[in-house]
Design an enzyme around this catalytic site. Structure first.
Site, PDB file in Angstrom:
ATOM      1  N   ASP A 181      -5.556   8.011  -5.152  1.00  0.00           N
ATOM      2  CA  ASP A 181      -5.664   9.266  -4.722  1.00  0.00           C
ATOM      3  C   ASP A 181      -6.331   9.384  -3.396  1.00  0.00           C
ATOM      4  O   ASP A 181      -6.163  10.158  -2.736  1.00  0.00           O
ATOM      5  CB  ASP A 181      -6.305   9.936  -5.794  1.00  0.00           C
ATOM      6  CG  ASP A 181      -6.231  11.526  -5.870  1.00  0.00           C
ATOM      7  OD1 ASP A 181      -5.508  11.948  -5.133  1.00  0.00           O
ATOM      8  OD2 ASP A 181      -6.875  12.114  -6.727  1.00  0.00           O
ATOM      9  N   GLY A 237      -5.273   2.101 -13.313  1.00  0.00           N
ATOM     10  CA  GLY A 237      -6.301   1.816 -12.716  1.00  0.00           C
ATOM     11  C   GLY A 237      -7.468   2.373 -13.400  1.00  0.00           C
ATOM     12  O   GLY A 237      -7.847   1.959 -14.359  1.00  0.00           O
ATOM     13  N   ASP A 286       0.915  -1.076   0.082  1.00  0.00           N
ATOM     14  CA  ASP A 286      -0.121   0.047  -0.141  1.00  0.00           C
ATOM     15  C   ASP A 286       1.017   1.383  -0.058  1.00  0.00           C
ATOM     16  O   ASP A 286       1.770   1.385   0.876  1.00  0.00           O
ATOM     17  CB  ASP A 286      -0.878  -0.055   1.429  1.00  0.00           C
ATOM     18  CG  ASP A 286      -1.898   0.970   1.292  1.00  0.00           C
ATOM     19  OD1 ASP A 286      -1.601   2.004   0.759  1.00  0.00           O
ATOM     20  OD2 ASP A 286      -2.745   0.738   2.074  1.00  0.00           O
ATOM     21  N   ILE A 287       0.645   2.221  -0.980  1.00  0.00           N
ATOM     22  CA  ILE A 287       1.686   3.187  -0.999  1.00  0.00           C
ATOM     23  C   ILE A 287       1.474   4.321   0.086  1.00  0.00           C
ATOM     24  O   ILE A 287       2.545   4.888   0.387  1.00  0.00           O
ATOM     25  CB  ILE A 287       1.291   4.113  -2.473  1.00  0.00           C
ATOM     26  CG1 ILE A 287       2.117   5.177  -2.679  1.00  0.00           C
ATOM     27  CG2 ILE A 287      -0.020   4.721  -2.288  1.00  0.00           C
ATOM     28  CD1 ILE A 287       3.353   4.681  -3.426  1.00  0.00           C
ATOM     29  N   ASN A 289      -5.638  13.670 -10.312  1.00  0.00           N
ATOM     30  CA  ASN A 289      -6.295  14.009 -11.522  1.00  0.00           C
ATOM     31  C   ASN A 289      -5.994  15.501 -11.686  1.00  0.00           C
ATOM     32  O   ASN A 289      -5.358  16.147 -10.559  1.00  0.00           O
ATOM     33  CB  ASN A 289      -7.818  13.915 -11.517  1.00  0.00           C
ATOM     34  CG  ASN A 289      -8.390  14.584 -10.415  1.00  0.00           C
ATOM     35  OD1 ASN A 289      -8.357  15.612 -10.137  1.00  0.00           O
ATOM     36  ND2 ASN A 289      -9.170  13.543  -9.520  1.00  0.00           N
TER      37      ASN A 289
HETATM   38  N1  AR6 Z   1      -1.522   1.607  -2.966  1.00  0.00           N
HETATM   39  C1  AR6 Z   1      -0.767   1.344  -3.926  1.00  0.00           C
HETATM   40  N2  AR6 Z   1      -1.253   1.062  -5.188  1.00  0.00           N
HETATM   41  C2  AR6 Z   1      -2.738   1.231  -5.274  1.00  0.00           C
HETATM   42  C3  AR6 Z   1      -3.464   1.623  -4.031  1.00  0.00           C
HETATM   43  C4  AR6 Z   1      -2.822   1.940  -2.619  1.00  0.00           C
HETATM   44  N3  AR6 Z   1      -3.340   2.091  -1.699  1.00  0.00           N
HETATM   45  N4  AR6 Z   1      -4.832   1.692  -4.325  1.00  0.00           N
HETATM   46  C5  AR6 Z   1      -4.887   1.155  -5.667  1.00  0.00           C
HETATM   47  N5  AR6 Z   1      -3.646   0.979  -6.071  1.00  0.00           N
HETATM   48  P1  AR6 Z   1      -5.684   4.566  -9.907  1.00  0.00           P
HETATM   49  P2  AR6 Z   1      -5.128   6.141 -12.024  1.00  0.00           P
HETATM   50  C6  AR6 Z   1      -3.141   0.799  -7.577  1.00  0.00           C
HETATM   51  O1  AR6 Z   1      -7.094   4.195 -10.242  1.00  0.00           O
HETATM   52  O2  AR6 Z   1      -5.209   4.982 -13.241  1.00  0.00           O
HETATM   53  C7  AR6 Z   1      -8.427   8.604  -9.008  1.00  0.00           C
HETATM   54  O3  AR6 Z   1      -9.769   8.638  -8.947  1.00  0.00           O
HETATM   55  C8  AR6 Z   1      -4.197   0.188  -8.600  1.00  0.00           C
HETATM   56  O4  AR6 Z   1      -4.432  -1.399  -8.336  1.00  0.00           O
HETATM   57  O5  AR6 Z   1      -5.546   5.006  -8.442  1.00  0.00           O
HETATM   58  O6  AR6 Z   1      -3.817   6.907 -12.486  1.00  0.00           O
HETATM   59  C9  AR6 Z   1      -7.740   9.926  -9.286  1.00  0.00           C
HETATM   60  O7  AR6 Z   1      -8.079  10.961  -8.792  1.00  0.00           O
HETATM   61  C10 AR6 Z   1      -3.721   0.762  -9.961  1.00  0.00           C
HETATM   62  O8  AR6 Z   1      -2.832  -0.575 -10.482  1.00  0.00           O
HETATM   63  O9  AR6 Z   1      -5.002   5.590 -10.719  1.00  0.00           O
HETATM   64  C11 AR6 Z   1      -7.776  10.063 -10.834  1.00  0.00           C
HETATM   65  O10 AR6 Z   1      -8.988  10.614 -11.358  1.00  0.00           O
HETATM   66  C12 AR6 Z   1      -2.902   1.777  -9.695  1.00  0.00           C
HETATM   67  O11 AR6 Z   1      -2.807   1.921  -8.069  1.00  0.00           O
HETATM   68  C13 AR6 Z   1      -7.751   8.783 -11.539  1.00  0.00           C
HETATM   69  O12 AR6 Z   1      -8.120   8.015 -10.199  1.00  0.00           O
HETATM   70  C14 AR6 Z   1      -3.475   3.216 -10.090  1.00  0.00           C
HETATM   71  O13 AR6 Z   1      -4.891   3.133 -10.231  1.00  0.00           O
HETATM   72  C15 AR6 Z   1      -6.357   8.518 -11.844  1.00  0.00           C
HETATM   73  O14 AR6 Z   1      -6.298   6.983 -12.496  1.00  0.00           O
END
Ligand code: AR6
Length: 187
Positions: A42, A127, A18-19, A32
């Site tokens: 986020d 994601g 978890d980040i 975003n």
């Molecule tokens: N720690 C590490 N990785 C994670 C965690 C965590 N706690 N939670 C999810 N992931 P995403 P994006 C992974 O959707 O595609 C938001 O609403 C997840 O499995 O967080 O850049 C923002 O406000 C995936 O592989 O980011 C933007 O609107 C990765 O992190 C939008 O989503 C990224 O998923 C950004 O979308």
């Protein structure tokens, strides 16, 4: 699960986790353009950092895709959060690949400007933004490894993968890169 490699004076680390729980000086947020929070990474970062983070990001006026901004870590263990906006994926879109590489480059530039020696990245854009993991892993690892090899300012670049599948894709990509790059060694 952990995998480590080194290039010059920098350690490259892949971990599943978890980040928000990382002990690096900076963690990266997949934000975003509003910088006002969202779901995924986020949402988890805003939740763990507390309301002080939103109060700070409100003062920044947003951030363009491919760019990054730095804030304090608030209630997190990390001292800083670097908020970067990745592209929404579209197949065969070279612009998306350029923007994803740019988002990683800008984070590292900001880190170096602030004297940050250790940084943790989530898999930005993979994601909600739909980037296929294998393509994103290639861009993330190539961009970060080539930049840290040149600058030597970052001691630790950690990639935090949320699930076993993402860890697996990143570790295979890193192994393939180590086969090709003489100065990148698996530890
Ligand atoms: N720690 C590490 N990785 C994670 C965690 C965590 N706690 N939670 C999810 N992931 P995403 P994006 C992974 O959707 O595609 C938001 O609403 C997840 O499995 O967080 O850049 C923002 O406000 C995936 O592989 O980011 C933007 O609107 C990765 O992190 C939008 O989503 C990224 O998923 C950004 O979308």
């Amino acid at each position: 699960m952990v995998m480590r490699a080194s290039i010059n004076s920098t350690t490259i680390e892949l971990v599943q986790g978890d980040i928000t729980r990382q002990d690096t000086e900076a963690i990266v947020n997949a934000a975003n353009t509003s910088l006002l929070g969202g779901g995924g990474v986020d949402g988890a970062i805003h939740h763990a950092a507390g309301p002080g983070l939103l109060a700070e990001t409100r003062t920044l006026g947003g951030c363009n895709t491919g760019d990054a901004r730095l804030t304090g870590g608030h209630n997190l263990q990390a001292r800083y959060i670097i908020h970067a906006v990745g592209p929404v994926y579209r197949p065969d879109d070279v612009e998306a690949a350029r923007l994803l590489a740019s988002a990683y480059r800008r984070r590292l530039e900001l880190a170096v400007e602030h004297g940050i020696k250790s940084i943790a990245f989530p898999a930005i854009s993979t994601g909600v933004y739909g980037y296929p993991l294998d393509e994103a892993a290639e861009i993330a690892l190539e961009t970060v490894i080539s930049l840290v090899a040149q600058s030597r300012d970052i001691g630790l670049a950690r990639f935090v993968l949320f699930d076993a599948r993402a860890f697996d894709v990143y570790s295979r990509t890193l192994s393939a890169m180590a086969d090709k790059k003489e100065d990148l060694r698996l530890l």
